[in-house]
Design an enzyme around this catalytic site. Structure first.
Site, mmCIF file in Angstrom:
data_model
loop_
_atom_site.group_PDB
_atom_site.id
_atom_site.type_symbol
_atom_site.label_atom_id
_atom_site.label_comp_id
_atom_site.label_asym_id
_atom_site.label_seq_id
_atom_site.Cartn_x
_atom_site.Cartn_y
_atom_site.Cartn_z
ATOM 1 N N HIS A 82 -0.680 31.630 -37.603
ATOM 2 C CA HIS A 82 0.541 32.350 -37.982
ATOM 3 C C HIS A 82 0.195 33.452 -38.966
ATOM 4 O O HIS A 82 -0.485 33.213 -39.959
ATOM 5 C CB HIS A 82 1.545 31.392 -38.638
ATOM 6 N N SER A 183 9.860 26.788 -44.522
ATOM 7 C CA SER A 183 10.447 27.473 -43.372
ATOM 8 C C SER A 183 9.367 27.802 -42.330
ATOM 9 O O SER A 183 9.504 27.492 -41.137
ATOM 10 C CB SER A 183 11.145 28.749 -43.867
ATOM 11 N N LYS A 187 8.422 25.655 -38.462
ATOM 12 C CA LYS A 187 8.423 26.265 -37.131
ATOM 13 C C LYS A 187 7.096 26.005 -36.400
ATOM 14 O O LYS A 187 7.073 25.779 -35.190
ATOM 15 C CB LYS A 187 8.696 27.767 -37.245
#
Ligand code: URA
Ligand code: CA
Length: 436
Positions: A82, A183, A187
């Site tokens: 990410h 957060s 995900k």
């Protein structure tokens, strides 16, 4: 359990229990707890922070608020990468085939989203025929065979995060490390990652502009990952100027091809090798980061990474001949050079503004309903630290619609500063966080 007591407890700086956090997240997702109470709790968290245990509990509560992707049909350790924000980030496009070439499975779910350029899915659609609408059976089969596939996000992942993020946005509570970290991690975990590599960007073009804050966020995410049983490592990388040279969808596909051939921009290549090494190591395909890096360098020099990119494109219906023949990618009608107005050394490239200029050309979506023009974008011919003579091209602008071109040029000239003094290129990697 009463929400008001939970708010009071956090207001007074005490740690919430797992049960209390689950109560909040379940109640907020279902609509039983109203926005105003959650707003108050978010503000209390903003000021009081959260313990490591609370952060892990919050992350898992958000994971459990919706669907979770089951990747158990895919062999091997699934490592997801990410990147936090950034401008024209081509790393995902490169890392997929690169680590797949050394046998690391990459099962990537990706969105379209808003921003300077499209998401990974939009970029790949620059390849004629490339299909992202896969069933989960097709997806699993492709990853097992080719080791890399990308599909559009499906299912209702982390609805609690969606609701909370929207509420944070209007209550001045976005910028809280525990809230951001949980957060992002929720995900990744809901998308089925066994292990996670994070690329936390810092500098003017990043979500975390300040390096100390970026480091703190990276630490927070690594701790959450490791505390919930997902091995996690992070790199802090420079986004004070755009990474690589291409900003635009087809242009970034071309840049990915060049990089997989070993002919890409130095900074982009280096970051991909660094992040890729972590992915290979966490997938247990190498026993050290050094060995992992060597394997990736060999995959590039032997051509196997590029071959894997072709297999990946063809596997999803794409025309793999674009790899050898880039004229098969969407082409812009106009190619316009932007000359430097003075001689000197490039001292600043404001990544955000350059990204905005690309978006004005049509490379990205300003709103959910905007149409993307896959052909357009920018190619930076100079980067920070490069010498320029007056008249040299700073940027090549790829445009179809010339209506906004003067505005684009003006924005670029404002964003690329030239100094008469010597300027050093910024360090690409500001730090590594490899765990305990
Ligand atoms: N990106 C996210 O996904 N969540 C945040 O809270 C901030 C940035
Ligand atoms: Ca790029």
């Amino acid at each position: 359990m009463r929400m008001v007591d939970i708010i009071e407890k956090k207001r007074d700086g005490k740690a919430l229990t797992s049960d209390e956090i689950n109560f909040v997240i379940q109640g907020y997702t279902s609509g039983d707890i109203p926005d105003y109470q959650v707003s108050a709790l978010l503000m209390a968290v903003y000021f009081q922070g959260m313990t490591e245990q609370e952060r892990a509990d919050l992350t898992l509560a958000m994971v459990e608020s919706g669907d979770q992707i089951d990747l158990s049909g895919i062999e091997g350790i699934k490592v997801d990468k990410h990147s936090t924000g950034g401008v024209g980030d081509t790393t995902t496009l490169i890392l997929g085939p690169l680590v797949a070439a050394v046998d690391v499975p990459v099962a990537k779910m990706s969105g379209r989203g808003l921003g300077h350029t499209g998401g990974t899915i939009d970029k790949l659609e620059a390849v004629p025929g490339f299909n992202v609408e896969l069933s989960s059976e097709e997806f699993t089969k492709l990853v097992n065979e080719i080791k890399v596939a990308v599909m559009g996000q499906s299912g209702n992942l982390t609805p609690a995060d969606k609701k909370l993020y929207a509420l944070r946005d209007v209550t001045a509570t976005v910028n809280s490390i525990p809230l951001i970290a949980s957060s992002i991690m929720s995900k990744k975990i809901a998308a089925g990652a066994d292990a996670i590599v994070l690329d936390v960007k810092t500098g003017a073009g990043a979500f975390m502009k300040d390096e100390d804050q970026a480091r703190e966020l990276a630490h927070a995410m690594v701790r959450i990952g490791n505390n919930v049983g997902r091995q996690t490592m992070a790199v802090i990388s420079d986004m004070s100027q755009p990474l690589g040279r291409a900003i635009g969808n087809a242009l970034e596909v071309q840049e990915a091809i060049d990089t997989l051939k070993g002919e890409g921009p130095k900074d982009l290549t280096e970051l991909c090798l660094t992040l890729g090494s972590y992915m290979v190591y966490l997938a247990q395909k190498a026993s050290s980061l050094e060995e992992a890096r060597k394997k990736l360098e060999e995959a590039i020099s032997s051509g196997s990474a590029l071959e894997r990119f072709k297999d990946f494109l063809a596997g999803q219906g794409g025309d793999a001949s674009v790899v050898d023949n880039p004229s098969g990618l969407p082409q812009a009608a106009h190619k316009i050079e932007l000359p430097a107005s003075q001689s000197g050394t490039v001292s600043t490239i404001v990544a955000d503004n350059v990204g905005t200029a690309a978006m004005w050309l049509g490379a990205g979506r300003a709103t959910k309903d905007s149409e993307i023009d896959l052909a357009v974008g920018l190619m930076l011919n100079k980067k920070v630290g490069d010498k320029v003579a007056a008249g040299d091209s700073l940027v090549t602008i790829y445009a179809n619609d010339l209506a906004q071109i003067e505005k684009v040029k003006e924005k670029l000239l404002e964003s690329i500063l030239i100094s008469s003094e010597a300027v050093k290129a910024p360090a690409l990697i500001a730090g590594h966080i490899t765990g305990e």
